[in-house]
Design an enzyme around this catalytic site. Sequence first.
Site, short mmCIF file in Angstrom:
data_model
loop_
_atom_site.label_atom_id
_atom_site.label_comp_id
_atom_site.label_asym_id
_atom_site.label_seq_id
_atom_site.Cartn_x
_atom_site.Cartn_y
_atom_site.Cartn_z
N ASN A 13 0.88 -1.17 0.00
CA ASN A 13 0.00 0.00 0.00
C ASN A 13 0.91 1.22 0.00
OD1 ASN A 13 -1.75 2.08 0.47
ND2 ASN A 13 -2.34 1.43 2.53
N LYS A 15 0.13 4.24 -0.22
CA LYS A 15 -0.47 5.44 0.36
C LYS A 15 -0.21 6.63 -0.59
CE LYS A 15 -0.04 3.22 4.78
NZ LYS A 15 0.09 3.30 6.22
N HIS A 99 -9.38 1.43 4.96
CA HIS A 99 -8.10 1.58 5.65
C HIS A 99 -8.28 2.52 6.83
CE1 HIS A 99 -3.97 2.66 6.50
NE2 HIS A 99 -3.62 1.54 5.89
N GLU A 101 -6.60 4.89 7.90
CA GLU A 101 -6.36 6.31 7.61
C GLU A 101 -7.59 6.94 6.97
OE1 GLU A 101 -2.71 5.64 5.51
OE2 GLU A 101 -1.79 5.01 7.39
N GLU A 171 -5.21 -4.83 10.55
CA GLU A 171 -4.19 -3.81 10.74
C GLU A 171 -4.44 -3.07 12.05
OE1 GLU A 171 -2.20 -2.62 6.79
OE2 GLU A 171 -3.85 -1.25 7.12
N GLY A 177 2.74 2.30 10.68
CA GLY A 177 3.69 3.40 10.54
C GLY A 177 4.45 3.73 11.81
N SER A 217 3.64 -2.19 10.13
CA SER A 217 5.10 -2.28 10.30
C SER A 217 5.66 -3.66 9.95
CB SER A 217 5.50 -1.88 11.72
OG SER A 217 5.10 -0.55 11.98
P1 13P Z 1 3.23 0.35 7.53
O1 13P Z 1 3.70 -0.95 6.93
O2 13P Z 1 3.98 1.54 7.03
O3 13P Z 1 3.15 0.27 9.03
O4 13P Z 1 1.73 0.58 7.00
C1 13P Z 1 0.83 -0.46 7.13
C2 13P Z 1 -0.40 -0.09 6.40
O5 13P Z 1 -1.14 0.78 6.80
C3 13P Z 1 -0.69 -0.81 5.16
O6 13P Z 1 -1.97 -0.56 4.71
#
Ligand code: 13P
Length: 257
Positions: A13, A15, A99, A101, A171, A177, A217
């Site tokens: 992803n 982002k 997601h 976010e 997640e 992150g 992560s």
């Molecule tokens: P990270 O791998 O950067 O922690 O992000 C995970 C994520 O949100 C994937 O959708």
Amino acid sequence: MNRRYRKTIIAGNWKMNKTASDTRAFAEELKPLLSKAKWCDIVLCVPFVNIPAAIKAFKDTRVAIGAQNLHFEDHGAFTGEVSAAMLKDLGVKYVIIGHSERRQYWNETDLTVNKKVHAAIDAGLYPIVCVGESLEQRELGVTMELINLQVKTALAGVPAEKMRHVVIAYEPLWAIGTGKTATSEQANEVNEEIRAIIRRLYGARVARSVTVQYGGSMNAKNAEELLAQPDVDGGLIGGAALKAADFTAIINAANQE
Ligand code: 13P
């Protein structure tokens, strides 16, 4: 993972990272590294505007392209939005839905997630539905209740025969992150519960065939241990999917003999 019953899917992803030019450069770097990827499916969920470049750059490879969101309506006066049919027409296969976010910054709810899951399935896309608890919710001991609510609402009205199109990604918000990964036991415990929810809704045969990923992560170092868990059928990877070498290391961890 359990390759006998279900697909292992390693999905990046991106982002809001990388331009279309970066996408082409990344593809040239990644493609020669994929020789060990025999068993897992590989997906890259890129920003909308990079989709045409990504589709072209990864044509005739094992890498499928995904989007990171869609709108649940077919068409209409929704300025700035993108429909499932538009994605399908470009050659997109997967779409991330719900997601954290998007739930956090754009007020997506379990109910809009459900509408988007239907829109994706109806258009022939494969939704990757994200669920997960915050640190406060984990500390309050309500993780499993929350996961039940999120998964059941996301799947409301989805018939059993369409479940082979659906991927769920666990997640935990506190792991996204942050560099703080869930332990392999924590990841497997929730993924096992997600499979149990699907079993209660659709029966054992459907439940054992659904891919349930872990995200938060995941990186080149911890992927092997996470993927060794029986109910962790792949990863949804943010930061580590931005570097071809790190993403390849995770793909290779999913392709151990
Ligand atoms: P990270 O791998 O950067 O922690 O992000 C995970 C994520 O949100 C994937 O959708």
